[in-house]
Design a protein around this motif. Sequence first.
Motif, short mmCIF file in Angstrom:
data_model
loop_
_atom_site.label_atom_id
_atom_site.label_comp_id
_atom_site.label_asym_id
_atom_site.label_seq_id
_atom_site.Cartn_x
_atom_site.Cartn_y
_atom_site.Cartn_z
N GLU A 7 0.82 -1.21 0.00
CA GLU A 7 0.00 0.00 0.00
C GLU A 7 0.85 1.26 0.00
O GLU A 7 0.30 2.37 0.07
CB GLU A 7 -0.92 0.00 1.23
N CYS A 8 2.16 1.14 -0.08
CA CYS A 8 3.05 2.30 0.00
C CYS A 8 3.37 2.81 -1.41
O CYS A 8 3.88 2.06 -2.24
CB CYS A 8 4.35 1.94 0.71
N GLU A 9 3.10 4.07 -1.63
CA GLU A 9 3.44 4.67 -2.91
C GLU A 9 4.94 4.96 -2.97
O GLU A 9 5.57 4.78 -4.01
CB GLU A 9 2.65 5.98 -3.10
N ARG A 10 5.51 5.40 -1.83
CA ARG A 10 6.92 5.76 -1.77
C ARG A 10 7.61 4.89 -0.74
O ARG A 10 7.19 4.83 0.42
CB ARG A 10 7.09 7.24 -1.42
N VAL A 11 8.68 4.21 -1.15
CA VAL A 11 9.39 3.27 -0.28
C VAL A 11 10.89 3.54 -0.34
O VAL A 11 11.47 3.64 -1.43
CB VAL A 11 9.13 1.80 -0.71
N TRP A 12 11.49 3.66 0.84
CA TRP A 12 12.95 3.74 0.96
C TRP A 12 13.49 2.33 1.20
O TRP A 12 12.98 1.59 2.04
CB TRP A 12 13.36 4.62 2.14
N TYR A 13 14.56 1.98 0.47
CA TYR A 13 15.26 0.72 0.68
C TYR A 13 16.65 1.03 1.21
O TYR A 13 17.41 1.76 0.58
CB TYR A 13 15.34 -0.07 -0.62
N VAL A 14 16.96 0.45 2.37
CA VAL A 14 18.18 0.80 3.10
C VAL A 14 19.01 -0.45 3.36
O VAL A 14 18.52 -1.41 3.96
CB VAL A 14 17.83 1.49 4.44
N ASP A 15 20.25 -0.43 2.91
CA ASP A 15 21.22 -1.47 3.29
C ASP A 15 22.36 -0.74 4.00
O ASP A 15 23.17 -0.06 3.38
CB ASP A 15 21.75 -2.20 2.06
N PRO A 16 22.42 -0.85 5.33
CA PRO A 16 23.42 -0.07 6.07
C PRO A 16 24.85 -0.45 5.74
O PRO A 16 25.73 0.43 5.70
CB PRO A 16 23.08 -0.36 7.53
N VAL A 17 25.11 -1.73 5.54
CA VAL A 17 26.44 -2.19 5.12
C VAL A 17 26.23 -3.32 4.12
O VAL A 17 25.94 -4.46 4.51
CB VAL A 17 27.30 -2.69 6.31
N ASP A 18 26.37 -3.02 2.86
CA ASP A 18 26.32 -4.07 1.85
C ASP A 18 27.74 -4.61 1.69
O ASP A 18 28.63 -3.88 1.24
CB ASP A 18 25.81 -3.52 0.51
N GLY A 19 27.94 -5.85 2.09
CA GLY A 19 29.28 -6.42 2.13
C GLY A 19 29.79 -6.53 3.55
O GLY A 19 30.95 -6.24 3.84
N THR A 20 28.92 -6.97 4.47
CA THR A 20 29.31 -7.07 5.88
C THR A 20 30.47 -8.04 6.08
O THR A 20 31.39 -7.78 6.86
CB THR A 20 28.11 -7.49 6.74
N THR A 21 30.44 -9.18 5.38
CA THR A 21 31.53 -10.15 5.53
C THR A 21 32.85 -9.52 5.11
O THR A 21 33.89 -9.72 5.76
CB THR A 21 31.23 -11.41 4.72
N ASN A 22 32.84 -8.77 4.02
CA ASN A 22 34.05 -8.05 3.60
C ASN A 22 34.52 -7.12 4.70
O ASN A 22 35.72 -7.07 5.03
CB ASN A 22 33.76 -7.23 2.34
N PHE A 23 33.59 -6.36 5.26
CA PHE A 23 33.94 -5.41 6.32
C PHE A 23 34.57 -6.11 7.52
O PHE A 23 35.60 -5.67 8.05
CB PHE A 23 32.69 -4.64 6.75
N VAL A 24 33.99 -7.23 7.93
CA VAL A 24 34.51 -7.98 9.08
C VAL A 24 35.94 -8.44 8.83
O VAL A 24 36.78 -8.46 9.74
CB VAL A 24 33.58 -9.16 9.40
N HIS A 25 36.26 -8.79 7.60
CA HIS A 25 37.58 -9.31 7.26
C HIS A 25 38.56 -8.23 6.81
O HIS A 25 39.71 -8.55 6.47
CB HIS A 25 37.45 -10.38 6.17
N GLY A 26 38.13 -6.98 6.78
CA GLY A 26 39.03 -5.92 6.37
C GLY A 26 39.19 -5.80 4.87
O GLY A 26 40.10 -5.11 4.39
N TYR A 27 38.31 -6.45 4.11
CA TYR A 27 38.33 -6.34 2.66
C TYR A 27 37.50 -5.11 2.29
O TYR A 27 36.33 -5.02 2.69
CB TYR A 27 37.74 -7.61 2.05
N PRO A 28 38.03 -4.15 1.54
CA PRO A 28 37.42 -2.82 1.50
C PRO A 28 36.18 -2.67 0.64
O PRO A 28 35.71 -1.55 0.45
CB PRO A 28 38.57 -1.94 0.97
N PHE A 29 35.62 -3.75 0.13
CA PHE A 29 34.44 -3.65 -0.72
C PHE A 29 33.17 -3.77 0.12
O PHE A 29 32.56 -4.84 0.22
CB PHE A 29 34.47 -4.72 -1.82
N SER A 30 32.79 -2.68 0.74
CA SER A 30 31.53 -2.59 1.47
C SER A 30 30.98 -1.19 1.28
O SER A 30 31.74 -0.24 1.06
CB SER A 30 31.72 -2.92 2.96
#
Length: 303
Positions: free
Chosen positions: A85-108
């Motif tokens: 029923e929503c005409e306007r929707v925000w889609y939020v991914d706070p950290v896309d690539g969390t596994t990368n972030f945890v391992h220090g791989y900079p693609f997040s």
Amino acid sequence: MAHDSGQTMAAVDPEWLRGLVLRAGSVLEQASQRRHELRVDHKGRVDLVTEIDLEIQELLVTELKRNSGTDCIVAEEGDRPETGECERVWYVDPVDGTTNFVHGYPFSAVSVARWVGGEPEVGIVYAPLLDELFFARAGRGATLERPGAGQPPRAIQASSCASLDDALLATGFPYHRGKTARLNLAICAHALDRVRGIRRAGSAALDICHVALGRLDGYWEMGLAPWDFAAAALIAREAGAVVSDFRGTPELLEARRIVAAAPRLHGELIGLLQRAHARPDLDVLGAAPDAALPLHGLLPGEC
């Protein structure tokens, strides 16, 4: 920028959105310096969530609620409202690539998009560890900015690649490692028989943005949710790429399987995906070895 909480934000102020995502990216960048101290929880065997995912999501959702009134917000971590029923929707991914972030791989990256009437209106993807901020508004093109280096936004464009023989592709693997992962291995085999190379960086949003930038010629992935691609799909389309489901149709939100490719390559990549689905057991790379292989030196038949 403030709005009555009972009103819907008719138009998104791009500078406000940019400032909000820069704030979120700063949290991610600072946390990367102490990633070994962070609490890491498991949503699944290999599906991770950190306290930074939750902190950034709280920041983004709080500000979006404050400034977007009655818009619906769908975020990766936590409850997700029904959006029918929503005409306007925000889609939020706070950290896309969390596994990368945890391992220090900079693609997040931080990824935020608003869709109106089932179509993308505005999207932003910010990878602070790469100093890359991708932005697009429907009908106005896509840009790449390097805020850390002080480089202003510049227009970007998908590649002119027209053949799989000349293509550099990317893919990703789902967190559930059953039939979907096995099917993707079959697709990779079909692709390796043709393409120059396949990359697997671990962030759907950045892979799609790299198609927009022309670094990659094509990308496919299965098991995606709307927050994974909602912003990047608009960025890629505005850069001239074609983004679709595996059937080649442009409706994305329920697709789960996404293809992004240079416009002259998209049809051929769709054909490859469809052939792999039709014959997932076809050994396009040749017969498997019938004996144990050496761990050192060339394999039999290599030169």
